[in-house]
Design an enzyme around this catalytic site. Structure first.
Site, PDB file in Angstrom:
ATOM      1  N   GLN A   1      -3.040 -11.225   1.343  1.00 55.05           N
ATOM      2  CA  GLN A   1      -2.945 -10.308   0.201  1.00 55.05           C
ATOM      3  C   GLN A   1      -3.789 -10.832  -0.960  1.00 55.05           C
ATOM      4  O   GLN A   1      -3.861 -10.202  -2.005  1.00 55.05           O
ATOM      5  CB  GLN A   1      -1.474 -10.197  -0.242  1.00 55.05           C
ATOM      6  CG  GLN A   1      -0.550  -9.671   0.844  1.00 55.05           C
ATOM      7  CD  GLN A   1       0.918  -9.810   0.459  1.00 55.05           C
ATOM      8  OE1 GLN A   1       1.509 -10.888   0.473  1.00 55.05           O
ATOM      9  NE2 GLN A   1       1.524  -8.705   0.101  1.00 55.05           N
TER      10      GLN A   1
ATOM     11  N   HIS B   1      -6.198  -6.668   0.401  1.00 56.04           N
ATOM     12  CA  HIS B   1      -6.479  -6.123  -0.923  1.00 56.04           C
ATOM     13  C   HIS B   1      -7.923  -6.344  -1.357  1.00 56.04           C
ATOM     14  O   HIS B   1      -8.238  -6.290  -2.532  1.00 56.04           O
ATOM     15  CB  HIS B   1      -5.510  -6.730  -1.955  1.00 56.04           C
ATOM     16  CG  HIS B   1      -4.074  -6.388  -1.674  1.00 56.04           C
ATOM     17  ND1 HIS B   1      -3.017  -7.150  -2.107  1.00 56.04           N
ATOM     18  CD2 HIS B   1      -3.534  -5.355  -0.987  1.00 56.04           C
ATOM     19  CE1 HIS B   1      -1.888  -6.604  -1.699  1.00 56.04           C
ATOM     20  NE2 HIS B   1      -2.166  -5.517  -1.023  1.00 56.04           N
TER      21      HIS B   1
ATOM     22  N   CYS C   1     -19.557   0.097  -5.768  1.00 53.58           N
ATOM     23  CA  CYS C   1     -19.907   1.221  -6.646  1.00 53.58           C
ATOM     24  C   CYS C   1     -18.925   2.348  -6.390  1.00 53.58           C
ATOM     25  O   CYS C   1     -18.757   2.794  -5.258  1.00 53.58           O
ATOM     26  CB  CYS C   1     -21.333   1.696  -6.388  1.00 53.58           C
ATOM     27  SG  CYS C   1     -21.706   3.245  -7.252  1.00 53.58           S
TER      28      CYS C   1
ATOM     29  N   CYS D   1     -24.298   0.676 -11.276  1.00 56.88           N
ATOM     30  CA  CYS D   1     -24.856   0.499  -9.934  1.00 56.88           C
ATOM     31  C   CYS D   1     -26.382   0.577  -9.978  1.00 56.88           C
ATOM     32  O   CYS D   1     -26.937   1.531 -10.529  1.00 56.88           O
ATOM     33  CB  CYS D   1     -24.294   1.572  -9.005  1.00 56.88           C
ATOM     34  SG  CYS D   1     -25.050   1.609  -7.370  1.00 56.88           S
TER      35      CYS D   1
ATOM     36  N   GLY E   1       3.659 -18.101   1.526  1.00 56.69           N
ATOM     37  CA  GLY E   1       3.389 -17.954   0.100  1.00 56.69           C
ATOM     38  C   GLY E   1       3.385 -16.528  -0.407  1.00 56.69           C
ATOM     39  O   GLY E   1       2.529 -16.153  -1.198  1.00 56.69           O
ATOM     40  N   SER E   2       4.352 -15.738   0.041  1.00 53.58           N
ATOM     41  CA  SER E   2       4.463 -14.371  -0.475  1.00 53.58           C
ATOM     42  C   SER E   2       5.930 -14.028  -0.675  1.00 53.58           C
ATOM     43  O   SER E   2       6.766 -14.336   0.175  1.00 53.58           O
ATOM     44  CB  SER E   2       3.823 -13.363   0.484  1.00 53.58           C
ATOM     45  OG  SER E   2       4.070 -12.041   0.020  1.00 53.58           O
TER      46      SER E   2
ATOM     47  N   ASN F   1       7.989 -19.940   1.679  1.00 53.68           N
ATOM     48  CA  ASN F   1       7.750 -19.498   0.297  1.00 53.68           C
ATOM     49  C   ASN F   1       8.752 -20.170  -0.627  1.00 53.68           C
ATOM     50  O   ASN F   1       9.942 -20.241  -0.315  1.00 53.68           O
ATOM     51  CB  ASN F   1       7.908 -17.975   0.183  1.00 53.68           C
ATOM     52  CG  ASN F   1       7.536 -17.459  -1.189  1.00 53.68           C
ATOM     53  OD1 ASN F   1       6.370 -17.524  -1.594  1.00 53.68           O
ATOM     54  ND2 ASN F   1       8.514 -16.961  -1.935  1.00 53.68           N
ATOM     55  N   ILE F   2       8.271 -20.678  -1.740  1.00 57.82           N
ATOM     56  CA  ILE F   2       9.187 -21.273  -2.717  1.00 57.82           C
ATOM     57  C   ILE F   2       9.839 -20.136  -3.490  1.00 57.82           C
ATOM     58  O   ILE F   2       9.175 -19.394  -4.193  1.00 57.82           O
ATOM     59  CB  ILE F   2       8.447 -22.220  -3.684  1.00 57.82           C
ATOM     60  CG1 ILE F   2       7.729 -23.331  -2.899  1.00 57.82           C
ATOM     61  CG2 ILE F   2       9.429 -22.832  -4.687  1.00 57.82           C
ATOM     62  CD1 ILE F   2       6.866 -24.242  -3.767  1.00 57.82           C
TER      63      ILE F   2
HETATM   64 ZN   LIG Z   1     -23.898   3.476  -6.589  1.00 59.57          ZN
END
Ligand SMILES: [Zn+2]
Length: 305
Positions: free
Chosen positions: A134, A152, A160, A211, A251-252, A277-278
């Site tokens: 992620q 993600h 663009c 762009c 880690g999530s 995960n903590i």
């Molecule tokens: Zn463009």
């Protein structure tokens, strides 16, 4: 199972600015019994799917949003940018890119920590079926992971919004410098998405290029809050979950649905789920194993053979 590999010395303090400990929540000392259980889980797995989140990168000096005390939500009143605000408003984009320009040299210089290196090593040894992250910090890529989906997107690419062309973020930094020769500002803290803190005056004088191909507005190739992950990418990961025989979360806190849905899919398939995960996560009750440890401290202890 032998625990002889526990005696191998290692270091997890990798932050060059001494900032590593700042963003990692406190965790109890490693429990040998829990390590043994995770080792068992990994040994039994032949097609392991790993999903990582911000918690794997805090030991590289990148703060997460949600950790108690040390996460950005706890330490500051800053909140992540919303997708629709970015797309609708040139002013919002100007503020975003000005901060991102300042934060980029530091954000892009973060290095993988022993947890990233361990997962890359698991891939080389054939232990890892697929890695889903992620995170947008490119640290898995820097560590050499290839069987990787960046759910993600990645801050190291620019998109663009008009023609869809993808360009390297480093190239945009050079265009910023050319357009803003006298512009300077001090970064006062970098968020997980590379954002920093600036005054309005500083922001308003910042020139944002468009762009080079079509003149359209530029956006980092990441999924902002309020946007959705590309459906093809979601289908792709669902197929990897179908092929997998176990799932390890690293880690999530699984608060974001885009990642959480794959836990639900794994549960539906009755895959064994382990969570490192903590702090509590949204899926602690679905996991057969939960570990509250530093990722970079624990993963290098696991023998992937
Ligand atoms: Zn463009």
């Amino acid at each position: 199972l032998s625990l002889s590999f526990l005696s191998v010395p290692f270091s997890f303090e990798t932050g060059r600015h001494g900032s590593t400990g700042l963003f990692v929540p406190l965790s109890p000392p490693l429990d040998p019994e829990k390590i043994r259980e995770l080792q068992c889980f990994i040994t039994l797995s032949k097609k392991l799917l790993v999903m990582t989140g911000a918690g794997i990168s805090t030991e590289s000096g990148i703060p997460d949003y949600r950790s108690e005390r040390v996460g950005l939500y706890a330490r500051t009143d800053r909140r992540p940018i919303q997708h629709c605000d970015f797309v609708r408003s040139a002013q919002v984009r100007q503020r975003y890119w000005a901060r991102n320009f300042v934060g980029w040299p530091q954000f892009s210089s973060h290095q993988p920590n022993p947890a990233h290196w361990a997962l890359s090593n698991w891939e080389k040894l054939g232990k890892l079926h697929w890695l889903v992250t992620q995170n947008v910090d490119a640290l898995h890529t820097k560590a050499g992971s290839q069987r990787l989906t960046e759910l993600h997107g990645c801050m190291h690419r620019v998109l663009c919004l008009n023609c869809g062309e993808q360009t390297p973020r480093g190239m945009l930094q050079k265009r910023f410098q050319v357009l803003n020769p006298s512009w300077s500002a001090e970064a006062q803290g970098v968020a997980p998405d590379g954002d920093v803190f600036l005054t309005e005056e500083q922001v308003q004088s910042f020139q944002v290029p468009s762009c080079a191909r079509c003149g359209g507005p530029l956006k980092p190739d990441v999924v902002f809050f309020g946007d959705t992950v590309n459906p093809d990418k979601v289908d792709f990961v669902h197929r990897r979950v179908k092929e997998a025989d176990s799932l390890l979360v690293v880690g999530s806190s699984l608060q974001v649905y885009s990642g959480y849905r794959f836990i639900l899919a794994a549960q539906e398939k009755k895959l064994p789920i382990a969570i490192l995960n903590i702090g509590p996560t949204r899926s602690d009750d679905l996991a057969c194993l939960k570990l509250n440890s530093r990722c970079g401290e624990l993963l290098p202890l696991i023998d992937p053979h």
